[in-house]
Scaffold this motif. Sequence first.
Motif, PDB file in Angstrom:
ATOM      1  N   GLN A   5       0.830  -1.193   0.000  1.00 36.42           N
ATOM      2  CA  GLN A   5       0.000   0.000   0.000  1.00 36.42           C
ATOM      3  C   GLN A   5       0.872   1.253   0.000  1.00 36.42           C
ATOM      4  OE1 GLN A   5      -2.741   0.216   3.234  1.00 36.42           O
ATOM      5  NE2 GLN A   5      -3.625   2.184   2.599  1.00 36.42           N
ATOM      6  N   THR A   6       0.562   2.179  -0.904  1.00 37.30           N
ATOM      7  CA  THR A   6       1.330   3.417  -1.007  1.00 37.30           C
ATOM      8  C   THR A   6       0.765   4.456  -0.054  1.00 37.30           C
ATOM      9  OG1 THR A   6       1.912   2.994  -3.319  1.00 37.30           O
ATOM     10  CG2 THR A   6       2.066   5.267  -2.544  1.00 37.30           C
ATOM     11  N   LEU A   7       1.629   4.964   0.830  1.00 43.42           N
ATOM     12  CA  LEU A   7       1.219   6.004   1.771  1.00 43.42           C
ATOM     13  C   LEU A   7       1.492   7.390   1.193  1.00 43.42           C
ATOM     14  CD1 LEU A   7       0.199   6.530   4.727  1.00 43.42           C
ATOM     15  CD2 LEU A   7       2.617   6.778   5.345  1.00 43.42           C
ATOM     16  N   LEU A   8       2.658   7.557   0.585  1.00 45.01           N
ATOM     17  CA  LEU A   8       3.069   8.844   0.041  1.00 45.01           C
ATOM     18  C   LEU A   8       3.528   8.662  -1.397  1.00 45.01           C
ATOM     19  CD1 LEU A   8       3.876  11.901   0.646  1.00 45.01           C
ATOM     20  CD2 LEU A   8       6.170  10.995   1.077  1.00 45.01           C
ATOM     21  N   LYS A   9       3.070   9.533  -2.288  1.00 48.91           N
ATOM     22  CA  LYS A   9       3.476   9.484  -3.690  1.00 48.91           C
ATOM     23  C   LYS A   9       3.890  10.881  -4.127  1.00 48.91           C
ATOM     24  CE  LYS A   9       2.068   7.694  -8.215  1.00 48.91           C
ATOM     25  NZ  LYS A   9       3.142   6.691  -8.261  1.00 48.91           N
ATOM     26  N   VAL A  10       5.123  11.010  -4.556  1.00 54.72           N
ATOM     27  CA  VAL A  10       5.674  12.284  -5.008  1.00 54.72           C
ATOM     28  C   VAL A  10       5.895  12.198  -6.514  1.00 54.72           C
ATOM     29  CG1 VAL A  10       7.614  13.895  -4.802  1.00 54.72           C
ATOM     30  CG2 VAL A  10       6.805  12.641  -2.780  1.00 54.72           C
ATOM     31  N   GLU A  11       5.364  13.163  -7.258  1.00 56.20           N
ATOM     32  CA  GLU A  11       5.459  13.144  -8.715  1.00 56.20           C
ATOM     33  C   GLU A  11       5.951  14.490  -9.239  1.00 56.20           C
ATOM     34  OE1 GLU A  11       1.389  12.069  -9.678  1.00 56.20           O
ATOM     35  OE2 GLU A  11       2.058  10.056 -10.236  1.00 56.20           O
ATOM     36  N   GLY A  12       7.072  14.470  -9.948  1.00 52.49           N
ATOM     37  CA  GLY A  12       7.591  15.662 -10.613  1.00 52.49           C
ATOM     38  C   GLY A  12       7.846  16.835  -9.684  1.00 52.49           C
ATOM     39  N   LEU A  13       8.306  16.562  -8.465  1.00 54.59           N
ATOM     40  CA  LEU A  13       8.497  17.616  -7.474  1.00 54.59           C
ATOM     41  C   LEU A  13       9.650  18.537  -7.873  1.00 54.59           C
ATOM     42  CD1 LEU A  13       7.671  18.757  -4.681  1.00 54.59           C
ATOM     43  CD2 LEU A  13       9.408  17.261  -3.679  1.00 54.59           C
ATOM     44  N   LYS A  14       9.377  19.839  -7.841  1.00 55.04           N
ATOM     45  CA  LYS A  14      10.407  20.839  -8.124  1.00 55.04           C
ATOM     46  C   LYS A  14      10.364  21.927  -7.054  1.00 55.04           C
ATOM     47  CE  LYS A  14      10.258  20.304 -13.195  1.00 55.04           C
ATOM     48  NZ  LYS A  14      10.111  21.017 -14.478  1.00 55.04           N
ATOM     49  N   ILE A  64       7.943  18.287   0.863  1.00 52.62           N
ATOM     50  CA  ILE A  64       6.868  17.308   1.029  1.00 52.62           C
ATOM     51  C   ILE A  64       5.921  17.730   2.150  1.00 52.62           C
ATOM     52  CG2 ILE A  64       6.410  14.946   1.842  1.00 52.62           C
ATOM     53  CD1 ILE A  64       8.887  14.091   0.216  1.00 52.62           C
ATOM     54  N   LEU A  65       6.481  18.291   3.219  1.00 51.07           N
ATOM     55  CA  LEU A  65       5.665  18.743   4.343  1.00 51.07           C
ATOM     56  C   LEU A  65       5.172  20.176   4.160  1.00 51.07           C
ATOM     57  CD1 LEU A  65       7.585  17.297   7.426  1.00 51.07           C
ATOM     58  CD2 LEU A  65       5.798  16.263   6.048  1.00 51.07           C
ATOM     59  N   ARG A  66       5.528  20.772   3.022  1.00 46.50           N
ATOM     60  CA  ARG A  66       5.166  22.158   2.697  1.00 46.50           C
ATOM     61  C   ARG A  66       5.740  23.157   3.697  1.00 46.50           C
ATOM     62  NH1 ARG A  66      -0.982  22.938   0.974  1.00 46.50           N
ATOM     63  NH2 ARG A  66      -0.190  25.071   0.800  1.00 46.50           N
ATOM     64  N   GLY A  79      -3.654   9.373  -0.946  1.00 45.77           N
ATOM     65  CA  GLY A  79      -4.509   9.749  -2.067  1.00 45.77           C
ATOM     66  C   GLY A  79      -4.919  11.202  -2.115  1.00 45.77           C
ATOM     67  N   THR A  80      -4.634  11.960  -1.058  1.00 46.42           N
ATOM     68  CA  THR A  80      -4.991  13.381  -1.016  1.00 46.42           C
ATOM     69  C   THR A  80      -3.818  14.226  -1.465  1.00 46.42           C
ATOM     70  OG1 THR A  80      -6.532  13.040   0.823  1.00 46.42           O
ATOM     71  CG2 THR A  80      -5.745  15.281   0.457  1.00 46.42           C
ATOM     72  N   SER A  81      -4.059  15.143  -2.407  1.00 47.39           N
ATOM     73  CA  SER A  81      -3.009  16.045  -2.870  1.00 47.39           C
ATOM     74  C   SER A  81      -2.764  17.122  -1.812  1.00 47.39           C
ATOM     75  CB  SER A  81      -3.407  16.695  -4.197  1.00 47.39           C
ATOM     76  OG  SER A  81      -2.441  17.655  -4.584  1.00 47.39           O
ATOM     77  N   LEU A  82      -1.570  17.133  -1.238  1.00 47.18           N
ATOM     78  CA  LEU A  82      -1.266  18.107  -0.197  1.00 47.18           C
ATOM     79  C   LEU A  82      -1.226  19.523  -0.745  1.00 47.18           C
ATOM     80  CD1 LEU A  82       1.509  16.270   1.873  1.00 47.18           C
ATOM     81  CD2 LEU A  82      -0.965  16.241   2.192  1.00 47.18           C
ATOM     82  N   LEU A  83      -0.879  19.654  -2.021  1.00 47.56           N
ATOM     83  CA  LEU A  83      -0.759  20.993  -2.604  1.00 47.56           C
ATOM     84  C   LEU A  83      -2.126  21.618  -2.864  1.00 47.56           C
ATOM     85  CD1 LEU A  83       2.230  20.541  -5.066  1.00 47.56           C
ATOM     86  CD2 LEU A  83       2.229  21.109  -2.641  1.00 47.56           C
ATOM     87  N   SER A  84      -3.195  20.829  -2.794  1.00 46.53           N
ATOM     88  CA  SER A  84      -4.538  21.365  -3.006  1.00 46.53           C
ATOM     89  C   SER A  84      -5.168  21.852  -1.717  1.00 46.53           C
ATOM     90  CB  SER A  84      -5.437  20.294  -3.631  1.00 46.53           C
ATOM     91  OG  SER A  84      -5.689  19.240  -2.698  1.00 46.53           O
ATOM     92  N   LEU A  85      -4.506  21.604  -0.584  1.00 47.41           N
ATOM     93  CA  LEU A  85      -5.089  21.940   0.712  1.00 47.41           C
ATOM     94  C   LEU A  85      -4.837  23.392   1.067  1.00 47.41           C
ATOM     95  CD1 LEU A  85      -4.069  18.787   2.800  1.00 47.41           C
ATOM     96  CD2 LEU A  85      -6.188  19.184   1.542  1.00 47.41           C
ATOM     97  N   ARG A  91      -3.006  22.425   8.105  1.00 42.98           N
ATOM     98  CA  ARG A  91      -2.694  22.388   9.534  1.00 42.98           C
ATOM     99  C   ARG A  91      -3.239  21.114  10.170  1.00 42.98           C
ATOM    100  NH1 ARG A  91      -4.591  23.315  14.519  1.00 42.98           N
ATOM    101  NH2 ARG A  91      -6.720  23.575  13.757  1.00 42.98           N
ATOM    102  N   ARG A  92      -4.470  20.739   9.800  1.00 47.99           N
ATOM    103  CA  ARG A  92      -5.048  19.498  10.334  1.00 47.99           C
ATOM    104  C   ARG A  92      -4.283  18.278   9.821  1.00 47.99           C
ATOM    105  NH1 ARG A  92      -9.891  22.277   9.034  1.00 47.99           N
ATOM    106  NH2 ARG A  92     -10.136  20.981   7.162  1.00 47.99           N
ATOM    107  N   MET A  93      -3.826  18.352   8.569  1.00 45.39           N
ATOM    108  CA  MET A  93      -3.094  17.224   7.986  1.00 45.39           C
ATOM    109  C   MET A  93      -1.754  16.997   8.678  1.00 45.39           C
ATOM    110  SD  MET A  93      -3.049  14.778   5.762  1.00 45.39           S
ATOM    111  CE  MET A  93      -4.255  15.095   4.451  1.00 45.39           C
ATOM    112  N   ARG A  94      -1.212  18.040   9.291  1.00 43.72           N
ATOM    113  CA  ARG A  94       0.099  17.892   9.934  1.00 43.72           C
ATOM    114  C   ARG A  94       0.063  16.934  11.129  1.00 43.72           C
ATOM    115  NH1 ARG A  94       3.476  21.117   7.346  1.00 43.72           N
ATOM    116  NH2 ARG A  94       2.725  23.109   6.511  1.00 43.72           N
ATOM    117  N   ARG A  95      -1.105  16.569  11.579  1.00 45.35           N
ATOM    118  CA  ARG A  95      -1.173  15.515  12.598  1.00 45.35           C
ATOM    119  C   ARG A  95      -0.633  14.200  12.050  1.00 45.35           C
ATOM    120  NH1 ARG A  95      -6.397  14.979  16.380  1.00 45.35           N
ATOM    121  NH2 ARG A  95      -5.055  13.243  16.994  1.00 45.35           N
TER     122      ARG A  95
END
Length: 324
Positions: A5-14, A64-66, A79-85, A91-95
């Motif tokens: 199971q994939t927990l974190l997926k990073v694609e084309g990060l710059k 990755i942690l913004r 499955g949630t895009s962190l950059l869309s938050l 802040r809630r996701m940082r838990r």
Amino acid sequence: MTTAQTLLKVEGLKKHYPIHGGIWGRRVGEVRAVDDVSFSVRTGETLGIVGESGCGKSTTGRAILRLEEPTAGDIRFEGTSLLSLGVEAMRRMRRELQMVFQDPFASLNPRKTAGAIIEEPLRVHGIGDANERKQQVKELLQVVGLDSYHAERYPHQFSGGQRQRIGIARALAVRPKLIVADEPVSALDVSIQSQVLNLLEDLQESFDLTYLFIAHDLSVVRHISDRVGVMYLGRMVELADRDELYNNPIHPYTQALLSAVPVPDPDAKRERIILKGDVPSPRNPPAGCAFHTRCPHVMDICRKVRPEFTDQGGGHFAACHLTG
């Protein structure tokens, strides 16, 4: 690893930093600290990222942690895009996403006690009342190998290893799923490094943690990681299971790094690969393969065409024209 199971997926990060100059402070260039990095982390595993200083591995972890806002790409956590938050949603996701920093002294507030430092994320996220938080602080201190009375002491009253344990306890306070450990033992004495590494391994099992472990010491990474990714000048050049990468490195840069790892057997012979020249500037990286200016196997295509980061078989990824 048995779980897929994939927990974190990073694609084309710059992550590019603008350079301003001249009288008017106009943008005259950019530093490409992270330049198109892609990888995934599976639930329960430890992915190690290694490379020379300045290769972009720490910036990757912070992006990755913004803590650093990415310039481009996508970061998906469960499955949630962190950059869309938005700010509040992130802040809630940082838990679920926490970080252990390289310098255990600089990352702790010198004006707060160890107890207050560990309690702070609990207060920020509204977890428990005052008495419950203080009890959790005592339990966390014991979990990382410290006594409960240490809660009343300040960071300067601890050793480097103890301060890093406080940083780990702070990261654990909100029961995250993923911890980005940015060179967590590089500032510690060698005798203390093994203790902290063993602590991280024990905590991973006890708290069902997934680690992104960033380091420049290949021996440390081999000890703790399930898979290892190698970065050079802001790009991932190789990624494979730990034993596969150490026993069968594909990329010439990985081969050179591994040839420099000390061997404990004084009678063992190992051919040392000496790289010529210096690492190019991330402000003006070379065309084609970023490593071609130092590669002992450079070909004409390397100077012109950037190699694709592709699976060479069995999940062993590499970006090198030699494999084409």
